[in-house]
Design a protein around this motif. Structure first.
Motif, PDB file in Angstrom:
ATOM      1  N   SER A  77      26.096  48.093  21.460  1.00 50.03           N
ATOM      2  CA  SER A  77      26.971  48.855  22.349  1.00 50.03           C
ATOM      3  C   SER A  77      27.943  47.988  23.140  1.00 50.03           C
ATOM      4  CB  SER A  77      26.122  49.669  23.327  1.00 50.03           C
ATOM      5  OG  SER A  77      25.419  48.802  24.215  1.00 50.03           O
ATOM      6  N   GLY A  78      27.625  46.699  23.281  1.00 51.53           N
ATOM      7  CA  GLY A  78      28.446  45.821  24.097  1.00 51.53           C
ATOM      8  C   GLY A  78      28.170  45.955  25.578  1.00 51.53           C
ATOM      9  N   ALA A  79      27.189  46.777  25.945  1.00 56.31           N
ATOM     10  CA  ALA A  79      26.846  46.980  27.352  1.00 56.31           C
ATOM     11  C   ALA A  79      25.803  45.964  27.795  1.00 56.31           C
ATOM     12  CB  ALA A  79      26.308  48.395  27.565  1.00 56.31           C
ATOM     13  N   LEU A  80      25.762  45.704  29.092  1.00 51.78           N
ATOM     14  CA  LEU A  80      24.729  44.830  29.628  1.00 51.78           C
ATOM     15  C   LEU A  80      23.352  45.481  29.473  1.00 51.78           C
ATOM     16  CD1 LEU A  80      26.507  43.547  32.832  1.00 51.78           C
ATOM     17  CD2 LEU A  80      25.640  42.120  30.992  1.00 51.78           C
ATOM     18  N   ILE A  81      22.362  44.680  29.160  1.00 58.17           N
ATOM     19  CA  ILE A  81      21.006  45.167  28.959  1.00 58.17           C
ATOM     20  C   ILE A  81      20.369  45.517  30.305  1.00 58.17           C
ATOM     21  CG2 ILE A  81      18.708  44.498  28.152  1.00 58.17           C
ATOM     22  CD1 ILE A  81      20.109  42.709  26.085  1.00 58.17           C
ATOM     23  N   ASP A  82      19.649  46.605  30.337  1.00 51.03           N
ATOM     24  CA  ASP A  82      18.960  47.033  31.545  1.00 51.03           C
ATOM     25  C   ASP A  82      17.942  45.971  31.946  1.00 51.03           C
ATOM     26  OD1 ASP A  82      17.237  48.324  33.441  1.00 51.03           O
ATOM     27  OD2 ASP A  82      17.800  50.272  32.608  1.00 51.03           O
ATOM     28  N   ALA A  83      17.971  45.568  33.206  1.00 47.08           N
ATOM     29  CA  ALA A  83      17.077  44.516  33.692  1.00 47.08           C
ATOM     30  C   ALA A  83      15.611  44.871  33.512  1.00 47.08           C
ATOM     31  CB  ALA A  83      17.361  44.223  35.165  1.00 47.08           C
ATOM     32  N   ARG A  84      15.296  46.154  33.529  1.00 47.79           N
ATOM     33  CA  ARG A  84      13.908  46.566  33.396  1.00 47.79           C
ATOM     34  C   ARG A  84      13.340  46.253  32.005  1.00 47.79           C
ATOM     35  NH1 ARG A  84      14.776  52.637  35.449  1.00 47.79           N
ATOM     36  NH2 ARG A  84      16.488  52.324  33.968  1.00 47.79           N
ATOM     37  N   GLU A  85      14.213  45.956  31.065  1.00 45.80           N
ATOM     38  CA  GLU A  85      13.763  45.680  29.701  1.00 45.80           C
ATOM     39  C   GLU A  85      13.622  44.184  29.426  1.00 45.80           C
ATOM     40  OE1 GLU A  85      16.385  47.666  27.022  1.00 45.80           O
ATOM     41  OE2 GLU A  85      15.806  49.669  27.702  1.00 45.80           O
ATOM     42  N   ILE A  86      13.938  43.339  30.408  1.00 47.84           N
ATOM     43  CA  ILE A  86      13.918  41.891  30.201  1.00 47.84           C
ATOM     44  C   ILE A  86      12.653  41.287  30.787  1.00 47.84           C
ATOM     45  CG2 ILE A  86      15.131  39.727  30.625  1.00 47.84           C
ATOM     46  CD1 ILE A  86      17.714  41.295  30.884  1.00 47.84           C
ATOM     47  N   GLU A  87      12.041  40.405  30.023  1.00 48.70           N
ATOM     48  CA  GLU A  87      10.854  39.696  30.498  1.00 48.70           C
ATOM     49  C   GLU A  87      10.873  38.272  29.955  1.00 48.70           C
ATOM     50  OE1 GLU A  87       6.046  40.423  30.972  1.00 48.70           O
ATOM     51  OE2 GLU A  87       7.076  41.273  29.228  1.00 48.70           O
ATOM     52  N   PHE A  88      10.535  37.322  30.821  1.00 47.63           N
ATOM     53  CA  PHE A  88      10.465  35.920  30.417  1.00 47.63           C
ATOM     54  C   PHE A  88       9.012  35.566  30.130  1.00 47.63           C
ATOM     55  CE2 PHE A  88      10.229  31.311  31.731  1.00 47.63           C
ATOM     56  CZ  PHE A  88      10.864  30.820  30.593  1.00 47.63           C
TER      57      PHE A  88
END
Length: 265
Positions: A77-88
């Motif tokens: 989509s070219g959109a920024l990824i939702d922060a809730r979906e990111i994990e380190f």
């Protein structure tokens, strides 16, 4: 110098058979599959981006992870990824991480532009810092230093990465070199494949690994596979931006899932 560049973006985390040419190029990679192998490298981890995709990230402070800027975008989509979906997943190896952390906000380098054709120019300033929701303070997870110096042509460097076909343990390549410098990027003989975006490129010149670049794309120089990295000496600007909520003179904030993403104008 003629380069055909391919965006690494992120990789769907399902088993994929590597092509024969990928296998040949990756023979100098060493998988770090045991605790002894990974000792001292655990600050590098897998950055899970949701929907089974990932990049590589590196702890450079107890609460800061360095990666490639384009990793924060959904490639469809070219959109920024939702922060809730990111994990380190720090030191991820064979189904287990040394530490798991969610994300509070992130910042892209103000000179990075996600749009446009893939190539050396697009890889310039392809850097992002991710602020963890909670710092990681474990003795075995010592953040890596970021060098203030750019690597020189011919310098031997190393890369630690997760990538296609090797997403469950990091792989280390210590014997690649800088082939060219182009603007704010370097072209290297280091192996790169999908998922390796954001991987730290280390110099060992001072007797200890220091980050000098971040893997942005894979490319071909003639028929030779190479990788393109963004120079890491722009990280100081990112640190200042992410640690000061008021320092947004050249950026605009995007709120996603309660986290702050700061995108270049």
């Amino acid at each position: 110098m003629r380069l055909l560049a391919l965006a690494l973006a992120c990789l769907t985390a399902v088993p994929v058979l590597a092509r024969a040419d990928t296998i040949t190029h990756a023979t100098s990679l060493r998988a770090l599959e045991t605790g002894d192998d990974t000792r001292g490298w655990q600050a590098v981890g897998r950055l899970d981006l949701g929907h089974g995709s990932f990049c590589t990230g590196t702890l450079i402070a107890p609460d800061l992870v360095l990666t490639a800027g384009h990793c924060l975008y959904d490639k469809r989509s070219g959109a920024l990824i939702d922060a809730r979906e990111i994990e380190f997943l720090a030191g991820w190896r064979n189904g287990r991480a040394e530490a798991y952390r969610k994300v509070s906000r992130a910042v892209l380098h103000p000179s990075y532009h996600y749009g446009g054709p893939v190539g050396v120019k697009r890889s310039e300033f392809d850097l992002a810092l991710i602020k963890l929701a909670q710092p990681i303070r474990l003795p075995q997870l010592q953040p890596f230093e970021v060098s203030r110096s750019a690597p020189y042509r011919g310098e031997e460097v190393g890369v630690l990465s997760y990538a296609q076909g090797r997403s469950e343990a990091p792989s280390l390549q210590r014997n690649c070199s800088v082939l060219e410098r182009a603007g704010a990027t370097v072209v290297m003989s280091c192996s790169a494949d999908f998922g390796a975006s954001g991987s730290p490129v280390f110099s060992f010149a001072n007797g200890r690994p220091e980050i000098v670049s971040v893997v942005s794309a894979k490319a071909e120089m003639g028929t030779r596979p190479v990788s393109i990295g963004a120079l890491a000496n722009g990280v100081a600007d990112l640190r200042q931006a992410i640690e000061s909520r008021d320092n947004v003179a050249t950026t605009r904030e995007i709120r996603a899932g309660g986290a702050k993403f700061i995108k270049a104008n």
